[in-house]
Design an enzyme around this catalytic site. Sequence first.
Site, PDB file in Angstrom:
ATOM      1  N   ASN A   1     102.447 107.297  13.980  1.00  0.00           N
ATOM      2  CA  ASN A   1     102.610 105.845  14.308  1.00  0.00           C
ATOM      3  C   ASN A   1     101.845 105.206  15.084  1.00  0.00           C
ATOM      4  O   ASN A   1     101.857 103.810  15.108  1.00  0.00           O
ATOM      5  CB  ASN A   1     104.212 105.740  14.730  1.00  0.00           C
ATOM      6  CG  ASN A   1     105.043 106.465  13.625  1.00  0.00           C
ATOM      7  OD1 ASN A   1     105.318 106.036  12.630  1.00  0.00           O
ATOM      8  ND2 ASN A   1     105.847 107.389  14.321  1.00  0.00           N
ATOM      9  N   TYR A   2     101.020 105.594  16.157  1.00  0.00           N
ATOM     10  CA  TYR A   2     100.141 104.827  17.248  1.00  0.00           C
ATOM     11  C   TYR A   2      98.618 105.030  16.724  1.00  0.00           C
ATOM     12  O   TYR A   2      98.015 104.355  17.344  1.00  0.00           O
ATOM     13  CB  TYR A   2     100.635 105.384  18.449  1.00  0.00           C
ATOM     14  CG  TYR A   2     101.931 104.743  18.664  1.00  0.00           C
ATOM     15  CD1 TYR A   2     102.127 103.528  19.098  1.00  0.00           C
ATOM     16  CD2 TYR A   2     103.179 105.583  18.664  1.00  0.00           C
ATOM     17  CE1 TYR A   2     103.398 103.091  19.462  1.00  0.00           C
ATOM     18  CE2 TYR A   2     104.344 105.108  19.049  1.00  0.00           C
ATOM     19  CZ  TYR A   2     104.560 103.904  19.302  1.00  0.00           C
ATOM     20  OH  TYR A   2     105.866 103.268  19.627  1.00  0.00           O
ATOM     21  N   LEU A   3      98.221 106.166  16.210  1.00  0.00           N
ATOM     22  CA  LEU A   3      96.743 106.341  16.390  1.00  0.00           C
ATOM     23  C   LEU A   3      95.990 106.040  14.995  1.00  0.00           C
ATOM     24  O   LEU A   3      96.540 106.564  14.000  1.00  0.00           O
ATOM     25  CB  LEU A   3      96.466 107.897  16.431  1.00  0.00           C
ATOM     26  CG  LEU A   3      96.930 108.460  17.850  1.00  0.00           C
ATOM     27  CD1 LEU A   3      96.948 109.935  18.102  1.00  0.00           C
ATOM     28  CD2 LEU A   3      96.436 107.642  18.963  1.00  0.00           C
TER      29      LEU A   3
END
Length: 573
Positions: A530-532
């Site tokens: 979800n973040y990278l």
Amino acid sequence: PLGLGMGSGGCGRWEEEKKEDGVKWMQLEHRGPYFVPLYEPLPEDVQFYYDGKPLKLSLATEEIATFYAKMLHHEYTTKEIFQNNFFHDWRKGMTSEEQEIIKDLDKCDFREIHKYFVEQNEARKALPKEEKQKLKEEADKIQEEYGYCILDGHREKIANFKTEPPGLFRGRGEHPKMGMLKKRIMPEDVTINCSRDSKIPEPPEGHKWKEVRFDNTVTWLASWTENINNSLKYIMLNPSSKLKGEKDWQKYEVARRLKDVVHEIRAQYRRDWKSKEIKKRQRAVALYFIDKLALRAGNEKEEGETADTVGCCSLRVEHIQLHPQLDGQEHVVEFDFLGKDSIRYYNKVSVEKPVFRNLQLFMKNKDPTDDLFDHLTTTFLNKHLQHLMDGLTAKVFRTYNASITLQEQLKALTNPEDNVAGKLLSYNRANRAVAILCNHQRSIPKTFAKSMQVLQEKIDTKKKQVEEAQEEVKKAEDEYEDTKDAKAEANVEKKKKLLKRLEEQLAKLNIQATDKEENKQIALGTSKLNYLDPRISVAWCKKFGIPIERIYNKTQREKFAWAIDMAGEDFEF
DNA sequence: CGAGAGACTTGGAAGAATGTTA
DNA sequence: TAACATTCTTCCAAGTCTCTCG
């Protein structure tokens, strides 16, 4: 019935014609949700006991009893709130006769029912191969039929095509509603969304839908209201779908735009620390935390409806402690609070002096339970951010800082001389740095200590083998020294080769142990998913010749197909 | 403008599938 | 080949943020 799949891949899949503002699709066709099977009564010989005596329950009462029985050895059932909520809802579902008898949960004996389900489970696991195969095929058939939809001509996988089964609500942390009865979803509860001219899904025999609508400004295929929090649940597409993929891509593009202006934003919030308006000061300090510590925004929550958790804007005085001096550092803020999912955030951070001064000011004359940022809301913060950059919200900082950290860490840690295992360790370490930043924790796996020990033993064994091999080499060399014959020379080579192989194996095991130990309490999955920005990882793989399968499994490769398609080795976040 | 509804992303755990070892 | 460990997948709860309505 839904036509042939288009398959994934294919060029141009990620660039198609622009749609009108807010319009998400032109065509949507699907089968509606798959309804989980209805309750099957227990066999006659499996009994519930009240106060030591068997008691035959009505069907509805029995069903709810099985929900509790299944969880009998779970920690949840030891909690008073869970028990009370369950018992309250259970009694509501009873006949008046049952209500007359069953008045005390402590007198209820679910053990036989529990045992029955345990046995059922074991029986299922012990089924012969062919039987298992048959079950698998049935599941696949349902997946084929209900698990896909057609969206704008593409056959797309659906994420959650089954309705959630009834059961007991399991909140996280100290949730005031834990144990409450989650009701069965019926077709009459379900709203269908599809395109007007598509084949409209048929409700199950004898039932009808709550509503059928044709709203192409939303992405969900079906929805219903759940009874615990009275909120909506949706059936949506799988992350591998084009719709979700493009949204994901967009998210990272917004974060990349932040990269261009983040220095200016940082300069601005530093100026605002000195603002005459308290509101602005609070906003500036909160934003500093969100940026530096990757805290979540922290919306207000309804008290008593959920577990008591907070994010940045909802921090209370009791959640931080100020230390002018601590462990040789100045202006240390000690954070201790429960965040999303009641995961503890504990951190000691040295902050800049004006931040420290401001915090002292914000805490002055307040009770521990008062809001730290009492003049600040997430709406106010996000309005400000929107003004600084189009599309900017608090959560973008988390995405940005996570991705930029991965990129920097990969740059700093990857050694081109390393072998694949070594490079992968570097990748995991970079990933880990992000997970730590975002406070993604997991409970230590139950088997951790044991499997660590096993690994250590393996390492010790391998070390001995290496030592032995070293002596073997020496022996062979001595022999060659004496005889100088070709056979002895070949033997030296052979022993050296063996030694080298063993040393490599040892190195690999050591890497494995390091990685495992460092990863003990860290959950890498959420940041990875979800973040990278996946393009950073794809580029890294290409640059260092690492096969993409080594960092992304099949599901992840499907989700990140867009990135794998488009990122070259020189991609820069 | 403030509360609540709505839509969508993010989150760890549990369960299932697969791999490894005795 | 059973037992156990690891990895993958599913599950569904819990966040964020926008929109709507009085």
